[in-house]
Design a protein around this motif. Structure first.
Motif, PDB file in Angstrom:
ATOM      1  N   THR A  53      19.315 -17.741 -43.299  1.00  0.00           N
ATOM      2  CA  THR A  53      18.169 -17.984 -42.428  1.00  0.00           C
ATOM      3  C   THR A  53      16.938 -18.105 -43.321  1.00  0.00           C
ATOM      4  OG1 THR A  53      19.123 -16.782 -40.566  1.00  0.00           O
ATOM      5  CG2 THR A  53      16.742 -17.085 -40.542  1.00  0.00           C
ATOM      6  N   GLY A  54      16.165 -19.177 -43.116  1.00  0.00           N
ATOM      7  CA  GLY A  54      14.973 -19.380 -43.931  1.00  0.00           C
ATOM      8  C   GLY A  54      14.421 -20.777 -43.733  1.00  0.00           C
ATOM      9  N   SER A  55      13.771 -21.291 -44.767  1.00  0.00           N
ATOM     10  CA  SER A  55      13.086 -22.579 -44.648  1.00  0.00           C
ATOM     11  C   SER A  55      14.068 -23.742 -44.726  1.00  0.00           C
ATOM     12  CB  SER A  55      12.040 -22.717 -45.754  1.00  0.00           C
ATOM     13  OG  SER A  55      12.692 -22.903 -47.004  1.00  0.00           O
ATOM     14  N   ASN A  56      13.649 -24.893 -44.225  1.00  0.00           N
ATOM     15  CA  ASN A  56      14.524 -26.075 -44.222  1.00  0.00           C
ATOM     16  C   ASN A  56      14.876 -26.549 -45.620  1.00  0.00           C
ATOM     17  OD1 ASN A  56      13.642 -26.018 -41.405  1.00  0.00           O
ATOM     18  ND2 ASN A  56      14.694 -27.985 -41.303  1.00  0.00           N
ATOM     19  N   GLY A  57      13.874 -26.582 -46.505  1.00  0.00           N
ATOM     20  CA  GLY A  57      14.114 -27.080 -47.862  1.00  0.00           C
ATOM     21  C   GLY A  57      15.168 -26.262 -48.583  1.00  0.00           C
ATOM     22  N   VAL A  58      15.015 -24.943 -48.530  1.00  0.00           N
ATOM     23  CA  VAL A  58      15.978 -24.048 -49.204  1.00  0.00           C
ATOM     24  C   VAL A  58      17.334 -24.131 -48.503  1.00  0.00           C
ATOM     25  CG1 VAL A  58      16.505 -21.662 -49.824  1.00  0.00           C
ATOM     26  CG2 VAL A  58      14.159 -22.510 -50.030  1.00  0.00           C
ATOM     27  N   GLY A  59      17.310 -24.158 -47.174  1.00  0.00           N
ATOM     28  CA  GLY A  59      18.555 -24.231 -46.410  1.00  0.00           C
ATOM     29  C   GLY A  59      19.388 -25.444 -46.775  1.00  0.00           C
ATOM     30  N   LYS A  60      18.711 -26.595 -46.918  1.00  0.00           N
ATOM     31  CA  LYS A  60      19.441 -27.818 -47.273  1.00  0.00           C
ATOM     32  C   LYS A  60      20.102 -27.682 -48.646  1.00  0.00           C
ATOM     33  CE  LYS A  60      18.474 -30.290 -43.608  1.00  0.00           C
ATOM     34  NZ  LYS A  60      17.177 -30.870 -43.360  1.00  0.00           N
ATOM     35  N   ARG A  61      19.384 -27.063 -49.598  1.00  0.00           N
ATOM     36  CA  ARG A  61      19.964 -26.875 -50.943  1.00  0.00           C
ATOM     37  C   ARG A  61      21.169 -25.943 -50.902  1.00  0.00           C
ATOM     38  NH1 ARG A  61      14.564 -26.897 -52.435  1.00  0.00           N
ATOM     39  NH2 ARG A  61      14.411 -24.651 -52.773  1.00  0.00           N
ATOM     40  N   ILE A  62      21.056 -24.877 -50.113  1.00  0.00           N
ATOM     41  CA  ILE A  62      22.165 -23.928 -49.965  1.00  0.00           C
ATOM     42  C   ILE A  62      23.372 -24.642 -49.354  1.00  0.00           C
ATOM     43  CG2 ILE A  62      22.921 -21.861 -48.687  1.00  0.00           C
ATOM     44  CD1 ILE A  62      21.011 -21.096 -50.916  1.00  0.00           C
TER      45      ILE A  62
END
Length: 488
Positions: A232-241
């Protein structure tokens, strides 16, 4: 009476042991209401600590998955009891670490207790179906099996509820866990992990590793022995994960941003709508992924609604969340404060009219913290930045609509689709909103923020990877279906 000890150092929890990071480095977690106060020092871990935690979790999972669901559930009941005993202490730590008011922090911690108890009960619930076989002498059924090691990456805005609603189902279904919390609230998470230790979970079943997201979070997503990642978090980081997990075939679950609308229809109860807009938009300083951000009001009731809203916002008290009578605390960190202020500036530059607030608060009570006034804009158009991007702060954007159809169209004009609410007395309007609104959570005559722990939670569009958390839906992510065919 305060339960709080300042300046203590908190360790990683790896394979049943509290350990310092291999780097020997720590970083301070500070109080956003008083940035001169260090809440505690946390470990600045690297790949060595992460690899040790994953290895411990992988080894522990062999025995953990063989326990009965009831046995695993019993340990979650014990963790719930430990969390309940320490409720005030952990809530106070949360308030000091991320700024939400003490009553809100207590409510969230109590919710963590309830989530643990809910999933403890899952240990005795059905995990499959018997399916008729075309062979009359055979038995065919499904069961569910754990993924293995699950990486849990959590944000700072709900430092008890989100870790618990990810860890509890992962554990009861037979997975082991390595959690990487946001550094801003890692002390709160360490105290939460102490409750699992106190409950007697076997070594390696739950592991805590703190450190930079780019190292530990990304490392979890890329680790070959981590079979599932819940983020759970921001879109940018989520996409990288998600991309890292996809690249090696791991299962992933992403909960990301929101730009949540509330629609106030011409026949709405304006008192209720104004209260709910303020509660949904400004509690926790607007730092909720389900927070109300856009307020779409029917033109016929726009002025009276606006007056009620401004009158109520004028009474909001801002300050240190540990003090009596404070309704709204600070932004959780300096970066968040700067972000909110930059969006406020952008709103003014793009032609929105600032009706209330918008300033970094100054003066003796505020100078040592990251305080901002609750903020309201009007004359906001759909193309403006403040109508499109997630601000994650106490900012409301007022917009007008001439009809329910136009209001829903405006509400859907966003790349996110997490939550939405409508205020109306018309059953027809309610039903069209429920059917036409592109959001994973729709609420009628209730604020946009908040979801009950026994119900599925997740979003549409850019808000989520289309999976759902909480309730019975959690079993879909944390397990795989195994089909069994038996012939005598």
């Amino acid at each position: 009476m305060s339960h709080f000890t300042a300046n203590a150092t908190y360790l990683n929890y790896i394979n049943g042991q509290w350990k310092a990071a291999a780097s020997g480095e720590t970083e301070a977690s500070i109080n956003p209401a008083r940035k001169s106060e260090v809440v505690g020092y946390i470990q600045k871990s690297d790949a060595r600590d992460l690899n040790e935690a994953v290895a411990g979790a992988k080894q522990a999972q062999k025995a953990w998955r063989k326990l009965s669901g009831q046995a695993r559930g019993d340990l979650l009941f014990k963790a719930a009891a430990a969390l309940e005993r320490r409720l005030d202490e952990i809530a106070e730590t949360m308030t000091r670490e991320m700024g939400k008011t003490f009553p809100e922090a207590k409510g969230e911690t109590a919710r963590g207790v309830a989530i643990l108890r809910y999933y403890a009960g899952e240990g005795l619930r059905s995990v499959g179906d018997v399916i008729p076989s075309t062979d009359s002498e055979a038995l065919m059924f499904t069961t569910r099996v754990p993924l293995g090691v699950v990486g849990v990456i959590t944000p700072w805005n709900f430092p008890v509820a989100i870790p618990v609603w990810k860890m509890a189902p992962a554990l009861v279904y037979g997975n082991t866990v390595v959690i990487k919390p946001a550094s801003e609230t890692a002390v709160t998470c360490a105290k939460l992990i102490e409750c699992f230790e106190e409950a007697g979970l076997p070594a390696g079943v739950v592991n805590l590793v703190t450190g930079p997201g780019s190292v530990i979070g990304q490392g979890l997503a890329e680790h070959p022995d981590v079979q599932g990642i819940t983020f759970t978090g921001s879109n940018g980081v989520g996409k990288r994960i998600g991309q890292a997990a996809l690249g090696r075939g791991a299962k992933y679950q992403l909960e990301m941003g929101g730009k949540n609308p509330v629609i106030v229809a011409a026949d709405a109860d304006l008192e209720l709508a104004a209260e709910a807009t303020i509660s949904g938009g400004l509690r926790s300083t607007g730092q909720k992924c389900t927070a109300t951000s856009r307020v779409i009001v029917h033109r016929d009731v726009y002025e009276p609604f606006k007056q009620k809203l401004l009158q109520k916002i004028g009474g909001i008290t801002v300050g240190d969340g540990m003090q009596e009578g404070i309704w709204m605390g600070p932004c959780a960190n300096e970066n968040q404060l700067r972000t909110v202020l930059s969006y406020t500036q952008k709103g003014i530059e793009e032609g929105a009219k600032l009706l209330f607030g918008g300033r970094h608060m100054q003066g003796a009570a505020f100078d040592d913290g990251f305080f901002i006034e609750p903020t309201v804009f009007e004359e906001v158009t759909p193309g403006m930045t403040i109508a499109r991007e997630e601000i994650f702060g106490p900012v409301l954007a007022l917009m007008k609509a001439d009809s329910m159809e136009e209001a829903v169209e405006l509400a859907n004009d966003a790349e996110f689709g997490l939550s939405a609410s409508v205020f109306t007395a018309s059953i027809g309007s309610m039903l069209s909103f429920i059917q036409d609104m592109d959001a994973g959570l729709v609420r009628v005559n209730a604020e946009s923020a908040g979801v009950e722990l026994q119900a599925p939670f997740g979003g549409m569009k850019q808000s989520s990877s289309h999976s759902r958390e909480q309730g019975r839906a959690a079993i879909e992510f944390f397990t795989s279906v195994k089909t069994v065919f038996v012939k005598g």
